[in-house]
Design an enzyme around this catalytic site. Structure first.
Site, PDB file in Angstrom:
ATOM      1  N   ILE A 139     -17.776  97.122 -83.710  1.00 31.16           N
ATOM      2  CA  ILE A 139     -17.525  95.917 -82.919  1.00 31.16           C
ATOM      3  C   ILE A 139     -18.825  95.573 -82.209  1.00 31.16           C
ATOM      4  CG2 ILE A 139     -16.134  94.862 -81.097  1.00 31.16           C
ATOM      5  CD1 ILE A 139     -14.021  97.036 -81.584  1.00 31.16           C
ATOM      6  N   CYS A 140     -19.284  94.340 -82.363  1.00 33.58           N
ATOM      7  CA  CYS A 140     -20.466  93.847 -81.656  1.00 33.58           C
ATOM      8  C   CYS A 140     -21.686  94.742 -81.918  1.00 33.58           C
ATOM      9  CB  CYS A 140     -20.158  93.717 -80.175  1.00 33.58           C
ATOM     10  SG  CYS A 140     -21.365  92.790 -79.207  1.00 33.58           S
ATOM     11  N   THR A 141     -22.278  95.321 -80.874  1.00 31.22           N
ATOM     12  CA  THR A 141     -23.503  96.109 -81.048  1.00 31.22           C
ATOM     13  C   THR A 141     -23.269  97.416 -81.779  1.00 31.22           C
ATOM     14  OG1 THR A 141     -23.242  97.114 -78.856  1.00 31.22           O
ATOM     15  CG2 THR A 141     -24.615  95.136 -78.999  1.00 31.22           C
ATOM     16  N   THR A 159     -22.650  90.793 -86.354  1.00 25.67           N
ATOM     17  CA  THR A 159     -22.664  91.291 -84.985  1.00 25.67           C
ATOM     18  C   THR A 159     -22.565  90.070 -84.083  1.00 25.67           C
ATOM     19  OG1 THR A 159     -23.814  92.750 -83.410  1.00 25.67           O
ATOM     20  CG2 THR A 159     -25.183  91.274 -84.727  1.00 25.67           C
TER      21      THR A 159
END
Length: 360
Positions: A139-141, A159
């Site tokens: 998730i994300c980073t 991302t």
């Protein structure tokens, strides 16, 4: 003011107390069901600087699937983990539990750590414990750790859109798509920022157990089972400052006349240049052709009107210079992945009472 004891309601009878306790226990079982025998084991790896909201998403979403998943948390060394907020969390396990996982989720952690030139060796060591064939989700980073481990080389991934430049610079062998909510390769999934963690976890439930179960989980979590479009609809595209030379004055001039069918000849004439020279200078200064730039600015103006007004789509199309509402819908779908009405529902607090929404 304290309540007068004489005014308090009479205590509930023992039978009513038992009924209430039974209902609370039933609700607690619905919200936090025990894992079924042989449940799919999910381990959420909390890294230093983890974001608390996203850390809890797998527990909340997958944990609402009626015991089909056993969701555990782990740190790289078995110790408490500092979050990016003013709190510290203590995962229940160390990295050894990763070796038994069926799915491993990497929630986002501090950008300064994720985008560091040298990845965290402890995080990479923990990730190396994962068995071959284990499903990996970021998730994300979290995608930065998967990329640093070489697990995204030659693959499409995503991302948070604001980190696209840094990600591409660090990991040029990864095909980054910053316009989607998540990318699913089966064995590796990457998702965008924040709430896209909900999207990808619901997607896992849908893939593993079908739409009916995923819809039940979405209702329990009070979220939509599926979101239209991708993260492209959330990307901010601020206008670069126009210079006082070159094509800058003509860009300012055009921005005040977006409702008109501006042609390349008209733009070049305003800049007192030949069309060929103007087009070349324009691309050098903006990175795109005059036609593409005009379309982008018209869409930017249209998105603002969809967010801030209740004008019909036909009127907005006219106001920003698209020939028809169909043309606006086509261009917005290409850029943001959604229809004007869906974009308006997402970004407006509400619509005027009693007024029907225009068709998409």
């Amino acid at each position: 003011m304290l309540l007068d004891p004489a005014a308090r309601p009479a205590s509930a009878t023992p039978s009513r107390t038992r009924d209430l306790a039974d209902r609370v226990a039933e609700l607690d079982g619905l919200m936090r069901p025990d894992p079924r025998p042989g449940a799919h084991k999910v381990v959420v790896l909390a890294l230093d600087g983890v974001y608390p909201f996203e850390l809890g998403i797998p527990h909340r979403v997958l944990g609402s699937a009626d015991g089909r998943y056993e969701v555990l948390s782990a740190s790289v060394d078995g110790r408490p983990v500092r979050t990016d907020s003013d709190l510290t969390v203590t995962p229940g396990h160390g990295p050894e539990v990763l070796a038994a996982a069926d799915t491993v989720v990497i929630p986002p952690y501090a950008v300064s750590r994720a985008a560091a030139a040298a990845p965290d060796p402890q995080a990479l060591a923990a990730l190396s414990r994962v068995r071959p064939g284990t499903r990996l989700v970021s998730i994300c980073t979290g995608a930065f750790l998967l990329a640093a481990a070489g697990l995204l080389d030659g693959r499409r991934a995503t991302t948070h859109w604001a980190l696209a430049g840094a990600f591409q610079e660090l990991f040029p062998r990864v095909e980054l798509d910053a316009g989607v909510l998540f990318v699913d390769h089966g064995d590796v999934l990457t998702s965008a920022g924040a709430a896209s963690g909900v999207d990808v976890c619901l997607h896992l439930v849908r893939q593993d157990h079908g739409s009916e179960v995923a819809n039940q989980v979405a209702r329990c979590c009070v979220v939509p089972p599926y979101r239209d479009g991708g993260q492209a609809q959330y990307i901010e595209r601020p206008l670069p400052p126009a210079s006082a030379t070159g094509t800058g004055p003509t860009r300012d001039w055009a921005l005040g006349r977006l409702e008109l069918p501006l042609t390349l000849d008209e733009l070049a004439a305003h800049a007192a240049m030949s069309t060929r020279t103007f087009a070349r200078r324009f691309r050098e200064e903006t990175g795109m052709s005059p036609g593409r730039w005009l379309t982008q600015q018209r869409l930017r103006r249209a998105r603002h009107l969809l967010e801030s007004s209740d004008l019909p789509v036909d009127r907005i199309a006219h106001e920003v210079g698209f020939a028809t509402a169909t043309s606006l819908r086509r261009h917005l779908a290409a850029e943001a992945g959604v229809a004007p009405s869906a974009y308006r529902r997402t970004f407006r607090a509400g619509t005027p009472t009693g007024r029907p929404q225009e068709p998409a």
